[in-house]
Design an enzyme around this catalytic site. Structure first.
Site, PDB file in Angstrom:
ATOM      1  CB  SER A 110      -0.952  -0.045   1.196  1.00  9.09           C
ATOM      2  OG  SER A 110      -2.006   0.870   1.022  1.00  9.09           O
ATOM      3  CG  ASP A 254      -4.493  -1.356   0.070  1.00 13.23           C
ATOM      4  OD1 ASP A 254      -3.409  -1.896   0.346  1.00 13.23           O
ATOM      5  OD2 ASP A 254      -4.896  -0.328   0.631  1.00 13.23           O
TER       6      ASP A 254
END
Length: 394
Positions: A110, A254
């Site tokens: 991320s 993500d």
């Protein structure tokens, strides 16, 4: 600007679920068998692997530095949105301390994925890290949300702004520098979540950079963007792959959906036998967020309950991953080093998330800590002891 309530956006999307389904863009269907055989177009299969794959699968991704006399240093960077400013400041302060090593292996999830390429190539790219989190450009990611995308798109901010930001920093010079370090045996890994297979994918970014050409820049950008694409907030990345004679697209989001930080493959963490680490080895884990439980009276309404639950779950998963990693390092004689946002950092009670002022103060807190060169914790924190206070009615 106050912190964008990701959970509030997610709840709104859930409430509009049926309408969103009617307006979704159709995809080319493919089978589980094709998914298992899929390879990014034009690249070798070893450019990526599932995080839960066997140890043998990770052979090509293993770092093999040419200078075997240099201690093996592994840097793992977690997710955390705008809190990545802390990790960026910490790394730059660490450079100033004169104690920052050359990392044999760097992984990012991320926001950690956005930091990872610059941490990998070295201190000469420190200015880029500061710019990403303190220049104000990151705040543009969450300006003017489009609620029409709730019904007809795949993200609250669905106009490609996250990918455009990533592409601003992914230059031919950066890829050339990464490819040069990859050739020396160092490795850069980034984690995404494949929503079609519901598994975390580890990408060998040095191998992508080495493949060269515009296609390498595009895929490198796609992977970094996917790793930071918070579901329902930013659109997923559709990555072109091929299996047999068919070309189709995988949906990636993500990486922290599956793992908040990637330290070691599951096959390593779950093994019973000892791991041969070779020369002196250290793992450095930077958590771009808070780990310790914090007391705050939860409000009795749906949005607050969801938001508090997401925060609680994220911290618990991070601590579980760190506990497994810590146990592995102790059993195998590897140095364990942990840094995270603690009580000395700026409060999150007011502005937070991608607020520029908050990110700047968090960057400075990380920078000040990094300059000491002695900021590492050697174990995983447990729940804090809180003194009970009792008020007696008069």
């Amino acid at each position: 600007m106050r912190r964008l309530g990701w959970s509030r956006g997610l709840v709104a999307l859930l409430l509009a679920g049926q309408l969103a389904a009617c307006g979704s863009t159709p995809r080319i269907p493919y089978t589980a068998g094709e998914a298992a055989a899929a390879v990014p177009v034009g690249l070798d299969p070893t450019v990526r692997a599932y995080a839960d794959a066997s140890e043998q699968t990770f052979t090509e991704m293993s770092a093999r530095p040419q200078n075997g006399r240099v201690p093996f240093a592994y840097l793992a960077l977690s997710g955390g949105g705008g809190d990545g400013a802390y990790g960026a400041g910490l790394l730059n302060g660490w450079t100033e301390s004169g104690k920052r090593p050359e990392f044999s292996l760097v992984s990012g999830v991320s926001t950690g994925a956005l930091i990872a390429p610059f941490a990998f190539v070295g201190p000469e790219y420190d200015a880029y890290l500061k710019d990403i989190y303190t220049s104000g450009i990151a705040s543009t990611l969450v300006q003017s949300p489009s609620f029409a995308n709730v019904l007809f798109g795949s993200g609250l901010f669905g106009d490609g702004r996250l990918r455009n930001l990533v592409r601003r920093y992914v230059t031919p010079d950066l890829l050339a520098a990464i490819a040069a370090q990859h050739a020396k045996g160092r490795r850069l890994l980034v984690v995404t979540t494949n929503l079609d297979t519901q598994r975390a994918v580890i990408w060998n970014m040095g191998a992508i950079a080495t493949s060269g050409g515009p296609a390498a820049i595009d895929l490198f950008t796609d992977v970094l963007t996917a790793s930071a694409s918070i579901p329902a907030v930013f659109p997923p990345q559709l990555i072109d792959v091929q299996a047999a004679q068919r070309t189709f697209q995988e949906m990636h989001v993500d990486g922290s959906v599956v793992t908040p930080v990637f330290t070691l493959p599951q096959s390593f963490l779950l093994r019973d036998g000892r791991f041969k680490a070779g020369a002196k080895s250290d793992i450095y884990v930077i958590i771009n967020g808070r780990l310790e439980p914090e007391f705050d009276l939860a409000q009795n309404n749906t949005l607050s309950i969801v938001e508090r639950s997401f925060t609680t779950a994220s911290r618990a998963r991070s601590r579980a991953t760190l506990a497994s990693t810590y146990a592995f390092t102790r059993a195998n004689g590897i140095g364990f080093n942990l840094a995270y946002i603690d009580e000395t950092a700026p409060s999150t009670s007011n502005a937070r998330g991608f607020d520029t002022g908050y990110m700047r103060s968090l960057y400075e807190a990380g920078y000040a800590s990094g300059r000491t060169g002695t900021f590492w914790r050697k174990s995983v924190p447990v729940a804090p002891l809180v003194k009970a206070s009792v008020t007696v009615a008069q």
